[in-house]
Design a protein around this motif. Structure first.
Motif, PDB file in Angstrom:
ATOM      1  N   GLU A 186     -39.522  54.323  58.514  1.00 51.94           N
ATOM      2  CA  GLU A 186     -38.390  53.545  59.021  1.00 51.94           C
ATOM      3  C   GLU A 186     -38.773  52.081  59.168  1.00 51.94           C
ATOM      4  OE1 GLU A 186     -35.529  53.346  63.028  1.00 51.94           O
ATOM      5  OE2 GLU A 186     -36.980  54.971  62.773  1.00 51.94           O
ATOM      6  N   LYS A 187     -37.876  51.191  58.768  1.00 50.58           N
ATOM      7  CA  LYS A 187     -38.046  49.757  58.959  1.00 50.58           C
ATOM      8  C   LYS A 187     -36.952  49.260  59.890  1.00 50.58           C
ATOM      9  CE  LYS A 187     -39.694  48.907  54.233  1.00 50.58           C
ATOM     10  NZ  LYS A 187     -39.423  48.116  53.001  1.00 50.58           N
ATOM     11  N   THR A 188     -37.359  48.567  60.916  1.00 52.19           N
ATOM     12  CA  THR A 188     -36.395  47.985  61.841  1.00 52.19           C
ATOM     13  C   THR A 188     -36.043  46.586  61.359  1.00 52.19           C
ATOM     14  OG1 THR A 188     -37.448  49.195  63.641  1.00 52.19           O
ATOM     15  CG2 THR A 188     -35.929  47.457  64.252  1.00 52.19           C
ATOM     16  N   PRO A 189     -34.746  46.242  61.285  1.00 54.91           N
ATOM     17  CA  PRO A 189     -34.368  44.915  60.777  1.00 54.91           C
ATOM     18  C   PRO A 189     -34.754  43.779  61.721  1.00 54.91           C
ATOM     19  CG  PRO A 189     -32.444  46.071  61.615  1.00 54.91           C
ATOM     20  CD  PRO A 189     -33.575  47.066  61.641  1.00 54.91           C
ATOM     21  N   PHE A 190     -34.612  42.549  61.227  1.00 53.32           N
ATOM     22  CA  PHE A 190     -34.851  41.339  62.008  1.00 53.32           C
ATOM     23  C   PHE A 190     -36.279  41.258  62.557  1.00 53.32           C
ATOM     24  CE2 PHE A 190     -30.312  42.480  62.538  1.00 53.32           C
ATOM     25  CZ  PHE A 190     -29.768  41.461  61.763  1.00 53.32           C
ATOM     26  N   HIS A 191     -37.250  41.495  61.645  1.00 53.01           N
ATOM     27  CA  HIS A 191     -38.672  41.393  61.993  1.00 53.01           C
ATOM     28  C   HIS A 191     -39.080  42.404  63.066  1.00 53.01           C
ATOM     29  CE1 HIS A 191     -39.368  37.056  60.294  1.00 53.01           C
ATOM     30  NE2 HIS A 191     -38.756  37.859  59.453  1.00 53.01           N
ATOM     31  N   GLY A 192     -38.466  43.552  63.032  1.00 52.74           N
ATOM     32  CA  GLY A 192     -38.819  44.608  63.982  1.00 52.74           C
ATOM     33  C   GLY A 192     -39.981  45.440  63.479  1.00 52.74           C
ATOM     34  N   PRO A 193     -40.421  46.428  64.252  1.00 55.26           N
ATOM     35  CA  PRO A 193     -41.557  47.263  63.881  1.00 55.26           C
ATOM     36  C   PRO A 193     -41.258  48.194  62.706  1.00 55.26           C
ATOM     37  CG  PRO A 193     -40.511  48.094  65.863  1.00 55.26           C
ATOM     38  CD  PRO A 193     -39.867  46.777  65.569  1.00 55.26           C
ATOM     39  N   VAL A 194     -42.324  48.725  62.135  1.00 54.61           N
ATOM     40  CA  VAL A 194     -42.225  49.642  61.003  1.00 54.61           C
ATOM     41  C   VAL A 194     -42.908  50.951  61.397  1.00 54.61           C
ATOM     42  CG1 VAL A 194     -42.835  50.046  58.591  1.00 54.61           C
ATOM     43  CG2 VAL A 194     -42.277  47.731  59.367  1.00 54.61           C
ATOM     44  N   LYS A 195     -42.225  52.063  61.165  1.00 60.28           N
ATOM     45  CA  LYS A 195     -42.813  53.375  61.456  1.00 60.28           C
ATOM     46  C   LYS A 195     -43.383  53.945  60.155  1.00 60.28           C
ATOM     47  CE  LYS A 195     -40.785  56.287  64.263  1.00 60.28           C
ATOM     48  NZ  LYS A 195     -39.861  57.327  64.816  1.00 60.28           N
ATOM     49  N   ILE A 196     -44.623  54.416  60.224  1.00 60.61           N
ATOM     50  CA  ILE A 196     -45.277  54.986  59.050  1.00 60.61           C
ATOM     51  C   ILE A 196     -45.824  56.375  59.366  1.00 60.61           C
ATOM     52  CG2 ILE A 196     -45.929  52.721  58.132  1.00 60.61           C
ATOM     53  CD1 ILE A 196     -48.780  53.245  59.179  1.00 60.61           C
ATOM     54  N   ARG A 197     -46.036  57.153  58.308  1.00 58.11           N
ATOM     55  CA  ARG A 197     -46.703  58.456  58.440  1.00 58.11           C
ATOM     56  C   ARG A 197     -48.019  58.372  57.685  1.00 58.11           C
ATOM     57  NH1 ARG A 197     -42.903  61.608  56.748  1.00 58.11           N
ATOM     58  NH2 ARG A 197     -42.134  62.194  58.806  1.00 58.11           N
ATOM     59  N   ILE A 198     -49.113  58.766  58.356  1.00 58.94           N
ATOM     60  CA  ILE A 198     -50.456  58.673  57.794  1.00 58.94           C
ATOM     61  C   ILE A 198     -50.939  60.045  57.352  1.00 58.94           C
ATOM     62  CG2 ILE A 198     -52.841  57.988  58.251  1.00 58.94           C
ATOM     63  CD1 ILE A 198     -51.716  56.139  60.454  1.00 58.94           C
ATOM     64  N   GLU A 199     -51.386  60.121  56.089  1.00 60.18           N
ATOM     65  CA  GLU A 199     -51.922  61.374  55.528  1.00 60.18           C
ATOM     66  C   GLU A 199     -50.964  62.552  55.728  1.00 60.18           C
ATOM     67  OE1 GLU A 199     -54.385  61.738  53.613  1.00 60.18           O
ATOM     68  OE2 GLU A 199     -55.608  59.941  53.866  1.00 60.18           O
ATOM     69  N   GLU A 200     -49.662  62.265  55.634  1.00 59.57           N
ATOM     70  CA  GLU A 200     -48.614  63.288  55.705  1.00 59.57           C
ATOM     71  C   GLU A 200     -48.575  64.011  57.056  1.00 59.57           C
ATOM     72  OE1 GLU A 200     -49.257  65.874  52.388  1.00 59.57           O
ATOM     73  OE2 GLU A 200     -48.840  64.301  50.904  1.00 59.57           O
ATOM     74  N   GLU A 201     -49.194  63.414  58.066  1.00 61.52           N
ATOM     75  CA  GLU A 201     -49.244  64.070  59.373  1.00 61.52           C
ATOM     76  C   GLU A 201     -48.861  63.121  60.508  1.00 61.52           C
ATOM     77  OE1 GLU A 201     -53.082  65.800  59.889  1.00 61.52           O
ATOM     78  OE2 GLU A 201     -52.864  67.204  58.221  1.00 61.52           O
ATOM     79  N   GLU A 202     -49.802  62.300  60.939  1.00 63.13           N
ATOM     80  CA  GLU A 202     -49.615  61.478  62.132  1.00 63.13           C
ATOM     81  C   GLU A 202     -48.681  60.302  61.879  1.00 63.13           C
ATOM     82  OE1 GLU A 202     -52.312  58.914  65.335  1.00 63.13           O
ATOM     83  OE2 GLU A 202     -53.256  59.929  63.639  1.00 63.13           O
ATOM     84  N   GLU A 203     -47.825  60.013  62.843  1.00 62.36           N
ATOM     85  CA  GLU A 203     -46.924  58.872  62.765  1.00 62.36           C
ATOM     86  C   GLU A 203     -47.421  57.746  63.665  1.00 62.36           C
ATOM     87  OE1 GLU A 203     -42.892  59.971  63.515  1.00 62.36           O
ATOM     88  OE2 GLU A 203     -42.791  61.378  61.835  1.00 62.36           O
ATOM     89  N   GLN A 204     -47.267  56.510  63.174  1.00 62.41           N
ATOM     90  CA  GLN A 204     -47.655  55.329  63.926  1.00 62.41           C
ATOM     91  C   GLN A 204     -46.582  54.265  63.755  1.00 62.41           C
ATOM     92  OE1 GLN A 204     -50.141  54.719  65.952  1.00 62.41           O
ATOM     93  NE2 GLN A 204     -51.525  56.438  65.572  1.00 62.41           N
ATOM     94  N   VAL A 205     -46.494  53.379  64.728  1.00 56.10           N
ATOM     95  CA  VAL A 205     -45.568  52.259  64.652  1.00 56.10           C
ATOM     96  C   VAL A 205     -46.379  50.970  64.594  1.00 56.10           C
ATOM     97  CG1 VAL A 205     -43.719  50.998  65.805  1.00 56.10           C
ATOM     98  CG2 VAL A 205     -43.759  53.501  65.891  1.00 56.10           C
ATOM     99  N   LEU A 206     -46.106  50.162  63.578  1.00 57.42           N
ATOM    100  CA  LEU A 206     -46.800  48.882  63.415  1.00 57.42           C
ATOM    101  C   LEU A 206     -45.832  47.737  63.678  1.00 57.42           C
ATOM    102  CD1 LEU A 206     -48.734  49.486  60.051  1.00 57.42           C
ATOM    103  CD2 LEU A 206     -49.564  49.855  62.382  1.00 57.42           C
ATOM    104  N   GLY A 207     -46.295  46.727  64.402  1.00 54.93           N
ATOM    105  CA  GLY A 207     -45.500  45.526  64.591  1.00 54.93           C
ATOM    106  C   GLY A 207     -45.322  44.801  63.264  1.00 54.93           C
ATOM    107  N   PHE A 208     -44.324  43.953  63.192  1.00 53.81           N
ATOM    108  CA  PHE A 208     -44.014  43.227  61.953  1.00 53.81           C
ATOM    109  C   PHE A 208     -45.221  42.438  61.454  1.00 53.81           C
ATOM    110  CE2 PHE A 208     -42.483  39.592  59.553  1.00 53.81           C
ATOM    111  CZ  PHE A 208     -41.509  40.132  58.730  1.00 53.81           C
ATOM    112  N   ALA A 209     -45.887  41.717  62.351  1.00 53.42           N
ATOM    113  CA  ALA A 209     -47.020  40.870  61.953  1.00 53.42           C
ATOM    114  C   ALA A 209     -48.179  41.700  61.407  1.00 53.42           C
ATOM    115  CB  ALA A 209     -47.489  40.026  63.127  1.00 53.42           C
ATOM    116  N   VAL A 210     -48.431  42.847  62.028  1.00 51.36           N
ATOM    117  CA  VAL A 210     -49.518  43.716  61.566  1.00 51.36           C
ATOM    118  C   VAL A 210     -49.164  44.324  60.218  1.00 51.36           C
ATOM    119  CG1 VAL A 210     -50.805  45.828  62.048  1.00 51.36           C
ATOM    120  CG2 VAL A 210     -50.326  44.216  63.898  1.00 51.36           C
ATOM    121  N   ALA A 211     -47.935  44.833  60.085  1.00 49.55           N
ATOM    122  CA  ALA A 211     -47.506  45.454  58.832  1.00 49.55           C
ATOM    123  C   ALA A 211     -47.580  44.477  57.663  1.00 49.55           C
ATOM    124  CB  ALA A 211     -46.087  45.997  58.986  1.00 49.55           C
ATOM    125  N   SER A 212     -47.381  43.198  57.944  1.00 49.30           N
ATOM    126  CA  SER A 212     -47.406  42.191  56.873  1.00 49.30           C
ATOM    127  C   SER A 212     -48.803  41.959  56.336  1.00 49.30           C
ATOM    128  CB  SER A 212     -46.823  40.867  57.380  1.00 49.30           C
ATOM    129  OG  SER A 212     -47.695  40.261  58.320  1.00 49.30           O
TER     130      SER A 212
END
Length: 219
Positions: A186-212
């Motif tokens: 999931e991507k949150t609009p307007f420079h919001g956080p991004v949700k990712i899934r790692i190795e098809e298991e664990e989910e993490q949320v990254l801030g916009f600056a980190v994801a970039s």
């Protein structure tokens, strides 16, 4: 030719800026090297006289073929040293950048060759940055940031651009390191956080600056 450490640092910084698609402007070079704009202006004039770069007002600096050759050699030293420090000497990936900065200007070509052979001629350093070959060929570099990735598509983390030790420690803690499989959920609009899934298991949320700062390659 025998070049000072400062000259090599400038050439390397300009090359990296250009490879990232950024202008090698006075401001960007000063920021990359943590020096004053006046210092950059003086050095750019000096490098232009040495025919290592060309400079046009308002367009920034551009390395000549001779400047590129030197920059690639310094980058090769730096990135081989980073991998050697991590894989052979046991440094963590957040420690190797500063150590390599101190050593890159002082190793011989023979030492460089020995490291490359010992590491089985690697193509990328611990952060995923490409290591130039002995002949000055640059391997492919991951250029698709998490922010640009499609949702629901499997990717492999290719590299982390930022060398900040605190960021690297955080990313390693949550498993966001080169070689790991991830998927953007999931991507949150307007420079919001991004949700990712790692190795098809664990989910993490990254801030916009980190994801970039995290770049991917297709799986």
């Amino acid at each position: 030719m025998s070049l000072s450490q400062s000259v090599e640092d400038y050439l390397k910084a300009i090359y990296v800026l250009q490879s990232e698609g950024e202008a090698a402007s006075t401001t960007n070079i000063a920021k990359a090297l943590d020096v004053s704009s006046a210092s950059v202006t003086n050095m750019v004039k000096r490098l232009a006289k040495m025919k290592l770069l060309e400079h046009e007002s308002y367009k920034g600096a551009k390395l000549t073929p001779a400047g590129v050759k030197i920059a690639l050699e310094v980058l090769r030293h730096h990135r081989l040293l980073e991998l050697y420090l991590k894989d052979v000497m046991g440094y963590s990936w957040d420690e190797v950048h500063e150590e390599a900065e101190n050593l890159e200007h002082h190793i011989s070509e023979q030492f460089e060759d020995r490291i490359a052979e010992l590491l089985n001629h690697p193509t990328h350093d611990p952060h995923g940055d490409p290591i130039p070959t002995k002949d000055g060929v640059m391997p492919e570099m991951a250029q698709l940031s998490i922010l640009e990735a499609d949702q629901g598509v499997p990717y492999i983390i290719g590299r982390v651009k930022d060398q900040d030790p605190q960021l690297l420690r955080y990313l390693e803690k949550i498993g966001v390191i080169p070689g790991v499989k991830i998927e953007v959920i999931e991507k949150t609009p307007f420079h919001g956080p991004v949700k990712i899934r790692i190795e098809e298991e664990e989910e993490q949320v990254l801030g916009f600056a980190v994801a970039s700062e995290v770049y991917l390659v297709e799986k």
